[in-house]
Design an enzyme around this catalytic site. Sequence first.
Site, PDB file in Angstrom:
ATOM      1  N   ARG A  80      52.315  77.102  -5.068  1.00  0.00           N
ATOM      2  CA  ARG A  80      53.214  77.542  -6.133  1.00  0.00           C
ATOM      3  C   ARG A  80      53.329  76.424  -7.168  1.00  0.00           C
ATOM      4  O   ARG A  80      53.570  75.279  -6.832  1.00  0.00           O
ATOM      5  CB  ARG A  80      54.600  77.856  -5.570  1.00  0.00           C
ATOM      6  CG  ARG A  80      55.470  78.577  -6.584  1.00  0.00           C
ATOM      7  CD  ARG A  80      56.882  78.703  -6.107  1.00  0.00           C
ATOM      8  NE  ARG A  80      56.967  79.564  -4.948  1.00  0.00           N
ATOM      9  CZ  ARG A  80      57.924  80.467  -4.770  1.00  0.00           C
ATOM     10  NH1 ARG A  80      58.868  80.624  -5.661  1.00  0.00           N
ATOM     11  NH2 ARG A  80      57.965  81.200  -3.685  1.00  0.00           N
ATOM     12  N   ASP A  87      60.733  77.798  10.846  1.00  0.00           N
ATOM     13  CA  ASP A  87      62.132  78.204  10.655  1.00  0.00           C
ATOM     14  C   ASP A  87      62.859  78.227  12.005  1.00  0.00           C
ATOM     15  O   ASP A  87      64.003  77.801  12.112  1.00  0.00           O
ATOM     16  CB  ASP A  87      62.169  79.586   9.995  1.00  0.00           C
ATOM     17  CG  ASP A  87      61.312  79.618   8.741  1.00  0.00           C
ATOM     18  OD1 ASP A  87      61.665  78.925   7.781  1.00  0.00           O
ATOM     19  OD2 ASP A  87      60.261  80.285   8.749  1.00  0.00           O
ATOM     20  N   HIS A 108      59.223  84.923   5.931  1.00  0.00           N
ATOM     21  CA  HIS A 108      59.296  83.463   5.788  1.00  0.00           C
ATOM     22  C   HIS A 108      59.613  83.184   4.323  1.00  0.00           C
ATOM     23  O   HIS A 108      58.743  82.871   3.522  1.00  0.00           O
ATOM     24  CB  HIS A 108      57.981  82.799   6.200  1.00  0.00           C
ATOM     25  CG  HIS A 108      57.967  81.342   5.822  1.00  0.00           C
ATOM     26  ND1 HIS A 108      58.767  80.419   6.421  1.00  0.00           N
ATOM     27  CD2 HIS A 108      57.286  80.665   4.866  1.00  0.00           C
ATOM     28  CE1 HIS A 108      58.578  79.234   5.860  1.00  0.00           C
ATOM     29  NE2 HIS A 108      57.687  79.366   4.912  1.00  0.00           N
TER      30      HIS A 108
HETATM   31  P1  NAI Z   1      47.980  71.580   0.277  1.00  0.00           P
HETATM   32  O1  NAI Z   1      47.986  71.932  -1.168  1.00  0.00           O
HETATM   33  O2  NAI Z   1      48.144  70.170   0.700  1.00  0.00           O
HETATM   34  O3  NAI Z   1      46.630  72.106   0.933  1.00  0.00           O
HETATM   35  C1  NAI Z   1      46.135  73.384   0.709  1.00  0.00           C
HETATM   36  C2  NAI Z   1      44.630  73.319   0.824  1.00  0.00           C
HETATM   37  O4  NAI Z   1      44.154  74.653   0.744  1.00  0.00           O
HETATM   38  C3  NAI Z   1      43.971  72.517  -0.286  1.00  0.00           C
HETATM   39  O5  NAI Z   1      43.074  71.564   0.272  1.00  0.00           O
HETATM   40  C4  NAI Z   1      43.229  73.584  -1.083  1.00  0.00           C
HETATM   41  O6  NAI Z   1      42.043  73.102  -1.695  1.00  0.00           O
HETATM   42  C5  NAI Z   1      42.955  74.598   0.010  1.00  0.00           C
HETATM   43  N1  NAI Z   1      42.580  75.930  -0.484  1.00  0.00           N
HETATM   44  C6  NAI Z   1      42.983  76.566  -1.606  1.00  0.00           C
HETATM   45  N2  NAI Z   1      42.356  77.746  -1.718  1.00  0.00           N
HETATM   46  C7  NAI Z   1      41.557  77.867  -0.645  1.00  0.00           C
HETATM   47  C8  NAI Z   1      40.642  78.872  -0.207  1.00  0.00           C
HETATM   48  N3  NAI Z   1      40.444  79.988  -0.923  1.00  0.00           N
HETATM   49  N4  NAI Z   1      39.991  78.677   0.951  1.00  0.00           N
HETATM   50  C9  NAI Z   1      40.170  77.541   1.673  1.00  0.00           C
HETATM   51  N5  NAI Z   1      40.993  76.549   1.297  1.00  0.00           N
HETATM   52  C10 NAI Z   1      41.693  76.713   0.150  1.00  0.00           C
HETATM   53  O7  NAI Z   1      49.090  72.527   0.926  1.00  0.00           O
HETATM   54  P2  NAI Z   1      49.817  72.390   2.338  1.00  0.00           P
HETATM   55  O8  NAI Z   1      51.015  71.537   2.177  1.00  0.00           O
HETATM   56  O9  NAI Z   1      48.820  72.044   3.382  1.00  0.00           O
HETATM   57  O10 NAI Z   1      50.369  73.880   2.520  1.00  0.00           O
HETATM   58  C11 NAI Z   1      49.483  74.965   2.713  1.00  0.00           C
HETATM   59  C12 NAI Z   1      50.238  76.276   2.639  1.00  0.00           C
HETATM   60  O11 NAI Z   1      51.187  76.373   3.687  1.00  0.00           O
HETATM   61  C13 NAI Z   1      51.032  76.504   1.349  1.00  0.00           C
HETATM   62  O12 NAI Z   1      50.852  77.859   0.961  1.00  0.00           O
HETATM   63  C14 NAI Z   1      52.461  76.300   1.781  1.00  0.00           C
HETATM   64  O13 NAI Z   1      53.367  77.017   0.952  1.00  0.00           O
HETATM   65  C15 NAI Z   1      52.400  76.884   3.172  1.00  0.00           C
HETATM   66  N6  NAI Z   1      53.499  76.520   4.062  1.00  0.00           N
HETATM   67  C16 NAI Z   1      53.937  77.480   4.936  1.00  0.00           C
HETATM   68  C17 NAI Z   1      54.934  77.221   5.827  1.00  0.00           C
HETATM   69  C18 NAI Z   1      55.418  78.292   6.773  1.00  0.00           C
HETATM   70  O14 NAI Z   1      56.401  78.002   7.479  1.00  0.00           O
HETATM   71  N7  NAI Z   1      54.816  79.468   6.879  1.00  0.00           N
HETATM   72  C19 NAI Z   1      55.573  75.910   5.882  1.00  0.00           C
HETATM   73  C20 NAI Z   1      55.028  74.951   4.953  1.00  0.00           C
HETATM   74  C21 NAI Z   1      54.026  75.274   4.070  1.00  0.00           C
END
Ligand code: NAI
Length: 333
Positions: A92, A159, A187
Site C-alpha cells: 500500500r 492478530d 484481516h
Molecule cells: P515487502 O515489501 O518487504 O516485500 C514484498 C516482496 O514481494 C517484495 O520483495 C516484492 O518485490 C515482492 N513482490 C511483489 N510483487 C510480487 C509478485 N507478483 N510475485 C512475487 N513477489 C512479488 O513486504 P513485507 O513486509 O514482506 O509484507 C508482504 C505482505 O504481507 C504485504 O502485503 C503486507 O501488507 C502483508 N502483511 C500481512 C500480514 C497479515 O497478518 N496477514 C501482516 C503483515 C504484513
Amino acid sequence: MSEPINVVVTGAAGQIAYSLLYQLAAGSVFGPNQPINLRLLDIPVMMTVLDGVIMELEDLALPLLREITPTADPNVAFKNVAAAFLVGSMPRKEGMERKDLLAANAEIFKVQGKALDQHARKDVKVLVVGNPANTNAWICSHHAPSIPKENFTAMTRLDQNRAQAALAARLNVSVDKVKNVIIWGNHSSTQYPDAAHATVNVQGSTKPVPSVVNDDNWLNITFVEKIQKRGTAVISARKMSSAMSAAKAAGDHMRDWWIGTKPGEWVSMGVLSDGSYGIPRDIVFSFPVAIENGQYKIVQGLQINDFARSKLSITSKELEEERTEANNVLQNK
Ligand code: NAI
C-alpha cells in the site's frame, strides 16, 4: 528422515520472508525430520537481492535445507509444491485506498492461482499473507479449480497472537496460559478479536477469561480496538509494517495446519465460509478451527451474543464488498 518437500515463498526478497525463511530452514514449521527444497519467487528487479538472501540461507548451515531455487517465473516456483506461502504483493502506498490495493493485487493472485492449478500438488496447503489477505486467497482459489477450495487460507494468526499477548499482559500471566482467543472475519480493522470463549490458566486451574478480567468495557472496547489498530501502531513506530511477528505467525499457521492442534484447543484461520455461524458463504472469513491429520474443521456450537453478532456482520459485509470489487477488477481486465 522423510523425502524433501517443495515449499514456495513468494515475496522472497521482502522483509517478512527474511524472518520466515529461517524458520522453514530450521525445521520449526514442518518438523525436525522433514527436509525441504525452497522455491523463492520474487519479481525480476529483486533477483540480486535474492542472491544475497540465498547466500545467507547457505551460510545458516542447516541440514534440513536442501535445494534452493530463486526465480521470477511462477511456473517454476510452484512446480510440485506441497506448501505455499504467498507473501509477495503490491504494498500500500501513501494515499492508496484499500480498493486500489485490491485492484493492484487481484492480478498477482490470479496469475499465482493459475500457476498453482497447473503445477502444484493437488493437496498443496496455501497460506496467503499478502494483503488484502482474505480476498487474495479467494481470488487465488477461484483461479485454481483443480485444487480443493479448503486448501486456500488467509493469515489472521498475527492478530490472534497479538490478542493472546494482550490478554496475557492484562492478566499478568505468561502468554502460554491464555488459550482459545478468536479472530473473526477479515484481516483488517473490521476484524473482531473475541475473548468470550478464551480461557486462562491461573495457578493450575482453567477459568474463562471474561470472568477473570471482569471488565466488559475493557474487553469489548479497549481490547478490541487495540488489536484492530495494532498493525497501524507498529507502522507508525517502525515506519515499516510488522515483519518479525508476521513471519512468526505465518510459521505458526502452517505448523498447526501441518501438524495439528491439541485436543480442546483452536486457532484462527481465514478459510472459505461454509455458512457456519450464519456467515455468508463464498468469502474467506477467519473462524476458529481445530486441526487433525492436516485437515481443519471450523469449531461449531460457540455462543454468539448480540454484541458479537453485530461485529461479525460488519466484517462479513466488508468481505462481501471486497469480493464484489475483486470481481469487477477481474472482469474488466
Ligand atoms: P515487502 O515489501 O518487504 O516485500 C514484498 C516482496 O514481494 C517484495 O520483495 C516484492 O518485490 C515482492 N513482490 C511483489 N510483487 C510480487 C509478485 N507478483 N510475485 C512475487 N513477489 C512479488 O513486504 P513485507 O513486509 O514482506 O509484507 C508482504 C505482505 O504481507 C504485504 O502485503 C503486507 O501488507 C502483508 N502483511 C500481512 C500480514 C497479515 O497478518 N496477514 C501482516 C503483515 C504484513
